[in-house]
Design a protein around this motif. Structure first.
Motif, PDB file in Angstrom:
ATOM      1  N   MET A  29       0.841  -1.191   0.000  1.00 43.73           N
ATOM      2  CA  MET A  29       0.000   0.000   0.000  1.00 43.73           C
ATOM      3  C   MET A  29       0.878   1.244   0.000  1.00 43.73           C
ATOM      4  O   MET A  29       1.820   1.342   0.790  1.00 43.73           O
ATOM      5  CB  MET A  29      -0.909   0.042   1.223  1.00 43.73           C
ATOM      6  CG  MET A  29      -1.727   1.340   1.288  1.00 43.73           C
ATOM      7  SD  MET A  29      -2.687   1.541   2.797  1.00 43.73           S
ATOM      8  CE  MET A  29      -4.133   0.557   2.424  1.00 43.73           C
ATOM      9  N   ASP A  30       0.584   2.177  -0.908  1.00 46.38           N
ATOM     10  CA  ASP A  30       1.197   3.495  -0.838  1.00 46.38           C
ATOM     11  C   ASP A  30       0.212   4.369  -0.064  1.00 46.38           C
ATOM     12  O   ASP A  30      -0.834   4.762  -0.579  1.00 46.38           O
ATOM     13  CB  ASP A  30       1.470   4.051  -2.240  1.00 46.38           C
ATOM     14  CG  ASP A  30       2.561   3.250  -2.952  1.00 46.38           C
ATOM     15  OD1 ASP A  30       3.089   2.289  -2.352  1.00 46.38           O
ATOM     16  OD2 ASP A  30       2.879   3.578  -4.107  1.00 46.38           O
ATOM     17  N   MET A 189       0.191  -2.092 -14.100  1.00 43.98           N
ATOM     18  CA  MET A 189      -1.053  -2.840 -14.353  1.00 43.98           C
ATOM     19  C   MET A 189      -1.718  -3.331 -13.068  1.00 43.98           C
ATOM     20  O   MET A 189      -2.910  -3.640 -13.071  1.00 43.98           O
ATOM     21  CB  MET A 189      -0.780  -4.038 -15.272  1.00 43.98           C
ATOM     22  CG  MET A 189      -0.325  -3.640 -16.659  1.00 43.98           C
ATOM     23  SD  MET A 189      -1.427  -2.420 -17.405  1.00 43.98           S
ATOM     24  CE  MET A 189      -0.221  -1.262 -18.032  1.00 43.98           C
ATOM     25  N   THR A 190      -0.936  -3.458 -12.001  1.00 46.38           N
ATOM     26  CA  THR A 190      -1.532  -3.896 -10.738  1.00 46.38           C
ATOM     27  C   THR A 190      -1.471  -2.769  -9.703  1.00 46.38           C
ATOM     28  O   THR A 190      -1.202  -2.983  -8.530  1.00 46.38           O
ATOM     29  CB  THR A 190      -0.842  -5.175 -10.211  1.00 46.38           C
ATOM     30  OG1 THR A 190       0.568  -5.054 -10.425  1.00 46.38           O
ATOM     31  CG2 THR A 190      -1.344  -6.415 -10.926  1.00 46.38           C
ATOM     32  N   ASP A 191      -1.713  -1.543 -10.170  1.00 51.61           N
ATOM     33  CA  ASP A 191      -1.808  -0.354  -9.310  1.00 51.61           C
ATOM     34  C   ASP A 191      -3.260   0.128  -9.363  1.00 51.61           C
ATOM     35  O   ASP A 191      -3.768   0.452 -10.446  1.00 51.61           O
ATOM     36  CB  ASP A 191      -0.848   0.719  -9.842  1.00 51.61           C
ATOM     37  CG  ASP A 191      -0.890   2.007  -9.024  1.00 51.61           C
ATOM     38  OD1 ASP A 191      -1.919   2.287  -8.368  1.00 51.61           O
ATOM     39  OD2 ASP A 191       0.102   2.752  -9.064  1.00 51.61           O
ATOM     40  N   ASP A 192      -3.922   0.176  -8.230  1.00 49.12           N
ATOM     41  CA  ASP A 192      -5.354   0.529  -8.215  1.00 49.12           C
ATOM     42  C   ASP A 192      -5.647   1.940  -8.735  1.00 49.12           C
ATOM     43  O   ASP A 192      -6.711   2.194  -9.299  1.00 49.12           O
ATOM     44  CB  ASP A 192      -5.954   0.341  -6.803  1.00 49.12           C
ATOM     45  CG  ASP A 192      -5.342   1.297  -5.773  1.00 49.12           C
ATOM     46  OD1 ASP A 192      -4.332   1.961  -6.076  1.00 49.12           O
ATOM     47  OD2 ASP A 192      -5.894   1.370  -4.641  1.00 49.12           O
ATOM     48  N   ALA A 193      -4.677   2.859  -8.572  1.00 50.76           N
ATOM     49  CA  ALA A 193      -4.915   4.255  -8.964  1.00 50.76           C
ATOM     50  C   ALA A 193      -5.207   4.389 -10.456  1.00 50.76           C
ATOM     51  O   ALA A 193      -5.984   5.237 -10.884  1.00 50.76           O
ATOM     52  CB  ALA A 193      -3.719   5.120  -8.588  1.00 50.76           C
ATOM     53  N   LEU A 194      -4.571   3.519 -11.232  1.00 50.51           N
ATOM     54  CA  LEU A 194      -4.746   3.551 -12.685  1.00 50.51           C
ATOM     55  C   LEU A 194      -6.196   3.341 -13.095  1.00 50.51           C
ATOM     56  O   LEU A 194      -6.659   3.856 -14.099  1.00 50.51           O
ATOM     57  CB  LEU A 194      -3.901   2.421 -13.278  1.00 50.51           C
ATOM     58  CG  LEU A 194      -3.124   2.730 -14.525  1.00 50.51           C
ATOM     59  CD1 LEU A 194      -1.985   3.650 -14.163  1.00 50.51           C
ATOM     60  CD2 LEU A 194      -2.579   1.448 -15.124  1.00 50.51           C
ATOM     61  N   MET A 233       3.328  -7.742  -7.972  1.00 53.11           N
ATOM     62  CA  MET A 233       3.357  -6.667  -6.963  1.00 53.11           C
ATOM     63  C   MET A 233       2.053  -5.888  -7.039  1.00 53.11           C
ATOM     64  O   MET A 233       1.832  -5.126  -7.971  1.00 53.11           O
ATOM     65  CB  MET A 233       4.552  -5.742  -7.240  1.00 53.11           C
ATOM     66  CG  MET A 233       4.550  -4.430  -6.463  1.00 53.11           C
ATOM     67  SD  MET A 233       4.703  -4.618  -4.683  1.00 53.11           S
ATOM     68  CE  MET A 233       6.463  -5.013  -4.533  1.00 53.11           C
ATOM     69  N   LEU A 234       1.184  -6.109  -6.073  1.00 51.11           N
ATOM     70  CA  LEU A 234      -0.054  -5.342  -6.026  1.00 51.11           C
ATOM     71  C   LEU A 234       0.204  -4.047  -5.260  1.00 51.11           C
ATOM     72  O   LEU A 234       0.800  -4.070  -4.183  1.00 51.11           O
ATOM     73  CB  LEU A 234      -1.152  -6.156  -5.330  1.00 51.11           C
ATOM     74  CG  LEU A 234      -2.531  -5.482  -5.289  1.00 51.11           C
ATOM     75  CD1 LEU A 234      -3.135  -5.415  -6.684  1.00 51.11           C
ATOM     76  CD2 LEU A 234      -3.473  -6.213  -4.348  1.00 51.11           C
ATOM     77  N   THR A 235      -0.194  -2.915  -5.837  1.00 48.56           N
ATOM     78  CA  THR A 235      -0.058  -1.628  -5.146  1.00 48.56           C
ATOM     79  C   THR A 235      -1.427  -0.980  -5.021  1.00 48.56           C
ATOM     80  O   THR A 235      -2.065  -0.666  -6.023  1.00 48.56           O
ATOM     81  CB  THR A 235       0.890  -0.681  -5.921  1.00 48.56           C
ATOM     82  OG1 THR A 235       2.155  -1.313  -6.070  1.00 48.56           O
ATOM     83  CG2 THR A 235       1.055   0.636  -5.173  1.00 48.56           C
ATOM     84  N   ILE A 236      -1.864  -0.819  -3.785  1.00 48.65           N
ATOM     85  CA  ILE A 236      -3.145  -0.148  -3.563  1.00 48.65           C
ATOM     86  C   ILE A 236      -2.914   1.128  -2.748  1.00 48.65           C
ATOM     87  O   ILE A 236      -1.839   1.330  -2.194  1.00 48.65           O
ATOM     88  CB  ILE A 236      -4.163  -1.072  -2.849  1.00 48.65           C
ATOM     89  CG1 ILE A 236      -3.657  -1.484  -1.462  1.00 48.65           C
ATOM     90  CG2 ILE A 236      -4.471  -2.300  -3.702  1.00 48.65           C
ATOM     91  CD1 ILE A 236      -4.698  -2.210  -0.624  1.00 48.65           C
ATOM     92  N   GLY A 242      -9.437   1.389   0.130  1.00 49.35           N
ATOM     93  CA  GLY A 242     -10.048   1.253   1.448  1.00 49.35           C
ATOM     94  C   GLY A 242     -11.565   1.389   1.391  1.00 49.35           C
ATOM     95  O   GLY A 242     -12.247   1.308   2.408  1.00 49.35           O
ATOM     96  N   ARG A 243     -12.116   1.625   0.191  1.00 47.27           N
ATOM     97  CA  ARG A 243     -13.569   1.764   0.009  1.00 47.27           C
ATOM     98  C   ARG A 243     -14.224   0.384  -0.089  1.00 47.27           C
ATOM     99  O   ARG A 243     -13.623  -0.551  -0.616  1.00 47.27           O
ATOM    100  CB  ARG A 243     -13.849   2.545  -1.284  1.00 47.27           C
ATOM    101  CG  ARG A 243     -13.387   3.997  -1.233  1.00 47.27           C
ATOM    102  CD  ARG A 243     -14.451   4.881  -0.627  1.00 47.27           C
ATOM    103  NE  ARG A 243     -13.976   6.260  -0.479  1.00 47.27           N
ATOM    104  CZ  ARG A 243     -14.686   7.208   0.118  1.00 47.27           C
ATOM    105  NH1 ARG A 243     -15.885   6.941   0.614  1.00 47.27           N
ATOM    106  NH2 ARG A 243     -14.207   8.424   0.233  1.00 47.27           N
TER     107      ARG A 243
END
Ligand SMILES: [Zn+2]
Length: 302
Positions: A29-30, A189-194, A233-236, A242-243
């Motif tokens: 998580m960032d 590709m595995t960054d939720d912000a995108l 690498m999952l980055t959320i 958190g929603r």
């Protein structure tokens, strides 16, 4: 074309994972909260509460929900936290450590570290190290650059400041060495912000993506990592994943991965330690000269 086989820049062996494992997954998580917004608008008088409140949802509710979800599945994650977020919410770092998670640096003000000059970069990095030390007693942690931008000079500075690894670049799909520092690679590709970042600002050009399609895509990213022996690498982000709906999606993703017993769910610092202690170390190396090599335009131009 025999000479091609001698070129160490294009031929690498398969990555070696611990016994019985064929790939790795990291839940990271960032934890940006409002820091990127404050950095972008630094020095300005701000009256609008919209984006700032949306982002404060992260430390208020998002982090706890993600921590509880990970606990349900016995997963230890890696949390990259800007110094200013740790200072604003002094309970955050101790809470993460108490819950068995890795904490790591993510700039001080969420500054674009490649754009501020080396003196400021040093000041801010020393400042974030000091906040973490004061709040948790921990030093020598990993670093993830805000916006995943990096320079050779910064990697040299990190080594000097005792930072144990970097996690900002994408030169391999498994851990490697860059300028003498261990790199734990990220992946857009595995960054939720995108897919889900939406604040109704000029930066948001489309509505958020269909979560069903994103889940399918992340599962395929994971399946690909498993087939080719890489790191997923999952980055959320606290204020995005958190929603509630994204938490349900994250849980489905975790359940999918949990079907396999040949997947190493590891924190970034565990990957860095494995990399350094194993035969992988210095096998996937992009030394300074490789990074700095210029593409020989004079040879390809007529
Ligand atoms: Zn960030």
């Amino acid at each position: 074309m025999n000479h091609m086989h001698d070129d160490s820049r294009i031929h690498f062996p398969d990555y070696i994972w611990p016994e019985g494992k064929r790939c790795a997954v990291t839940f990271s998580m960032d934890l940006d909260a409002e820091s990127p917004y404050l950095w972008i608008h630094r020095g300005q008088q701000m009256r609008s509460l919209g984006e700032i409140e949306q982002r404060r949802y992260g430390p208020r509710q998002g982090v706890k929900r993600v921590v509880e979800l990970l606990a349900e599945y016995g997963i230890s994650g890696s949390f990259f936290v800007p110094g200013v977020v740790a200072s604003t919410y002094p309970g955050l770092l101790p809470y993460l450590v108490e819950n068995g998670h890795e904490i790591a640096y993510h700039g001080y003000y969420h500054e674009r570290i490649d754009a501020i000059g080396s003196d400021l970069a040093r000041d801010y990095t020393e400042k974030v190290i000091e906040v973490f030390r004061q709040q948790t007693g921990q030093t020598g942690l990993g670093y993830r650059a805000p916006s995943w931008e990096m320079t050779i000079e910064l990697l040299t500075l990190f080594k000097e400041l005792g930072i144990s690894y970097d996690s900002s670049l994408m030169g391999f799909d498994h851990p490697y060495d860059v300028n003498g520092l261990v790199e734990i690679p990220t992946q857009w590709m595995t960054d939720d912000a995108l897919y889900f970042r939406y604040t109704n600002s000029a930066r948001d050009k489309t509505h958020p993506a269909n979560p069903v399609a994103v889940l399918e895509s992340w599962i395929e990213e994971f399946e690909g990592a498993r087939k080719y022996g890489g790191l997923c690498m999952l980055t959320i982000h606290d204020w995005i994943s958190g929603r509630p709906q994204r938490l349900l999606m994250l849980e489905k993703f975790i359940r999918h991965i949990r079907q396999y017993n040949d997947v190493w769910i590891a924190r970034a610092d565990e990957l860095a330690r494995w990399h350094q202690a194993s035969a992988n170390h210095n096998r996937f190396t992009t030394a300074g000269q490789h990074i700095q090599t210029q593409f020989p335009f004079s040879e390809v131009n007529p």
